[in-house]
Design a protein around this motif. Structure first.
Motif, PDB file in Angstrom:
ATOM      1  N   ARG A  17       0.817  -1.215   0.000  1.00 56.53           N
ATOM      2  CA  ARG A  17       0.000   0.000   0.000  1.00 56.53           C
ATOM      3  C   ARG A  17       0.851   1.266   0.000  1.00 56.53           C
ATOM      4  O   ARG A  17       0.414   2.322  -0.445  1.00 56.53           O
ATOM      5  CB  ARG A  17      -0.949  -0.001   1.210  1.00 56.53           C
ATOM      6  N   TYR A  58      -8.000  -8.656   2.638  1.00 50.06           N
ATOM      7  CA  TYR A  58      -8.371  -7.233   2.564  1.00 50.06           C
ATOM      8  C   TYR A  58      -9.837  -7.076   2.183  1.00 50.06           C
ATOM      9  O   TYR A  58     -10.583  -6.316   2.807  1.00 50.06           O
ATOM     10  CB  TYR A  58      -7.482  -6.526   1.543  1.00 50.06           C
ATOM     11  N   SER A  59     -10.244  -7.808   1.163  1.00 48.80           N
ATOM     12  CA  SER A  59     -11.609  -7.717   0.673  1.00 48.80           C
ATOM     13  C   SER A  59     -12.605  -8.165   1.737  1.00 48.80           C
ATOM     14  O   SER A  59     -13.629  -7.509   1.967  1.00 48.80           O
ATOM     15  CB  SER A  59     -11.738  -8.579  -0.586  1.00 48.80           C
ATOM     16  N   PHE A  62     -12.737  -5.578   4.399  1.00 44.72           N
ATOM     17  CA  PHE A  62     -13.345  -4.353   3.901  1.00 44.72           C
ATOM     18  C   PHE A  62     -14.870  -4.434   3.950  1.00 44.72           C
ATOM     19  O   PHE A  62     -15.534  -3.571   4.523  1.00 44.72           O
ATOM     20  CB  PHE A  62     -12.873  -4.097   2.465  1.00 44.72           C
ATOM     21  N   TYR A  87     -13.631   3.676   3.632  1.00 41.75           N
ATOM     22  CA  TYR A  87     -12.459   4.128   2.876  1.00 41.75           C
ATOM     23  C   TYR A  87     -11.657   5.160   3.665  1.00 41.75           C
ATOM     24  O   TYR A  87     -10.443   5.098   3.758  1.00 41.75           O
ATOM     25  CB  TYR A  87     -12.878   4.735   1.529  1.00 41.75           C
ATOM     26  N   ALA A  90      -9.634   3.602   6.292  1.00 44.53           N
ATOM     27  CA  ALA A  90      -8.486   2.879   5.750  1.00 44.53           C
ATOM     28  C   ALA A  90      -7.338   3.845   5.483  1.00 44.53           C
ATOM     29  O   ALA A  90      -6.168   3.529   5.707  1.00 44.53           O
ATOM     30  CB  ALA A  90      -8.872   2.165   4.459  1.00 44.53           C
ATOM     31  N   CYS A  98      -5.639   2.544  -0.690  1.00 44.15           N
ATOM     32  CA  CYS A  98      -6.290   1.227  -0.707  1.00 44.15           C
ATOM     33  C   CYS A  98      -5.367   0.195  -1.365  1.00 44.15           C
ATOM     34  O   CYS A  98      -4.723   0.476  -2.371  1.00 44.15           O
ATOM     35  CB  CYS A  98      -7.590   1.344  -1.493  1.00 44.15           C
ATOM     36  N   CYS A 100      -6.171  -2.371  -3.059  1.00 43.10           N
ATOM     37  CA  CYS A 100      -6.615  -2.667  -4.421  1.00 43.10           C
ATOM     38  C   CYS A 100      -6.479  -1.458  -5.334  1.00 43.10           C
ATOM     39  O   CYS A 100      -6.405  -1.596  -6.554  1.00 43.10           O
ATOM     40  CB  CYS A 100      -8.052  -3.180  -4.412  1.00 43.10           C
ATOM     41  N   ASN A 125     -17.432  -3.613  -5.183  1.00 45.15           N
ATOM     42  CA  ASN A 125     -17.626  -2.241  -4.719  1.00 45.15           C
ATOM     43  C   ASN A 125     -18.767  -1.572  -5.473  1.00 45.15           C
ATOM     44  O   ASN A 125     -19.674  -0.987  -4.871  1.00 45.15           O
ATOM     45  CB  ASN A 125     -16.341  -1.421  -4.948  1.00 45.15           C
ATOM     46  N   GLN A 154     -11.146   6.313  -4.737  1.00 45.67           N
ATOM     47  CA  GLN A 154      -9.802   5.818  -5.042  1.00 45.67           C
ATOM     48  C   GLN A 154      -8.881   6.974  -5.434  1.00 45.67           C
ATOM     49  O   GLN A 154      -7.738   7.066  -4.972  1.00 45.67           O
ATOM     50  CB  GLN A 154      -9.862   4.781  -6.170  1.00 45.67           C
ATOM     51  N   MET A 157      -7.872   9.143  -2.439  1.00 41.10           N
ATOM     52  CA  MET A 157      -6.818   8.569  -1.601  1.00 41.10           C
ATOM     53  C   MET A 157      -5.459   8.825  -2.236  1.00 41.10           C
ATOM     54  O   MET A 157      -4.505   9.233  -1.570  1.00 41.10           O
ATOM     55  CB  MET A 157      -7.013   7.060  -1.461  1.00 41.10           C
TER      56      MET A 157
END
Lengths: 182, 182
Positions: A17, A58-59, A62, A87, A90, A98, A100, A125, A154, A157
């Motif tokens: 990450r 992770y999924s 989440f 989110y 995280a 994230c 992913c 998602n 996304q 972030m």
DNA sequence: TGTTACCTATCTAACGATAGATAGACACAA
DNA sequence: TTGTGTCTATCTATCGTTAGATAGGTAACA
């Protein structure tokens, strides 16, 4: 799952990450844990296996967090806010984008099995957000709006960490919910 | 700039936009060009130098394209659409995400000089968008909205390529301009 | 004109470090 | 005794990087 295995996943997740899949090595992970790199191979035969396990964990975490936050939500908008809060947490809890999100950017350079999991995460998602959107929105518009929300989260972030202004994430996501002046 | 130098930058940009900074090696670039990796070092002493030159060229080209598209734009919204069109063209013309989008995600794993250039690119993006936003919007809200647009564009590229649905980019960015029903 | 000097672009060859990965031994607990 | 977890030791491949040679072009100078 053993404590070492868990610490291994933690270290790998942090590293990826922060800097990406290719920037993380078995040796670095082993050093961080105080073991030998061959011991890392004991848990995950190949790097790809480690990556897959990482995305799976992770999924799972989440969506468990999303569901937990959404439980107490009454309205559709509250459910959406709960999703965004996952989110946000995280990011602000770790100063990292994230998992992913990072892997999604690197998609073309990843083993196929790993890229497929990332794709599945994003599809899940979008499905979740679509469900949370106001039902009187036409189905095709719901999908587009859901993808937009995911992309904004996304991107927010990424931009916020890259500019080292974490507050920016809140500003961006906040603007997502702003009611247009009528 | 020599033809080889240019081909070198092209190959490096392609590789990084596909798979990331750490996934691109001097040897791969050299092989692609049909030269030796030591010859790559003739043009750029360190990988970091190549990265910096890459972002500089990318940024210059990017804003030149934006300005060119914005020239014929009358309204503020047309200028904004021109900006988004530059991103769209970068994606659909190459099936690759933004160079700085990739590097921005990898920020923590990059040489500082490189990370700084990426940061500057994003700041310039936000500044340009802010200028294009309707002037009757309060200054602080303009900045937040500009960051939101940037984040959405970057996130849309990432999600669309990751899901291998390039049309998704258009859907997402289109939703950005949608007038709320009054 | 011929010579000397430099510049450009490439090469061969190698460096130490690190990558992912494997085989096989050892210790310990169930 | 069987399995679990870790080790040592090693492998092959690749990484970024450097040194030094070579060839061709250009420009200055005697």
């Amino acid at each position: 799952m053993s404590a070492t295995n868990e610490r291994l996943l933690d270290a790998a997740e942090n590293g990826i990450r922060l800097s990406g899949y290719h920037a993380v090595s078995f040796r670095d992970l082993a050093d961080e844990l105080g073991i030998k790199s061959s011991s890392v191979h004991y848990y995950y035969r190949q790097k790809e296996d480690l990556g897959v396990a990482l995305v799976d964990r992770y999924s799972k975490r989440f969506f468990a967090d999303v569901e937990k936050r959404a439980e107490t939500a009454g309205t559709d908008e509250e459910r959406l806010r709960a999703f965004c809060q996952t989110y946000r947490n995280a990011l602000t809890g770790s100063d990292r984008i994230c998992l992913c999100g990072m892997l999604g950017a690197e998609t073309c350079g990843l083993p196929k099995a790993l890229a497929d999991r990332v794709e599945a995460f994003f599809n899940a998602n979008i499905a979740w957000i679509s469900d949370a959107l106001n039902a009187d929105m036409p189905a095709d518009k719901r999908a587009a709006r859901a993808a937009q929300i995911l992309a904004t989260l996304q991107g927010a972030m990424m931009v916020a960490t890259s500019l080292k202004k974490h507050r920016l994430f809140d500003d961006i996501v906040g603007a997502l919910f702003e009611k247009p002046k009528s």
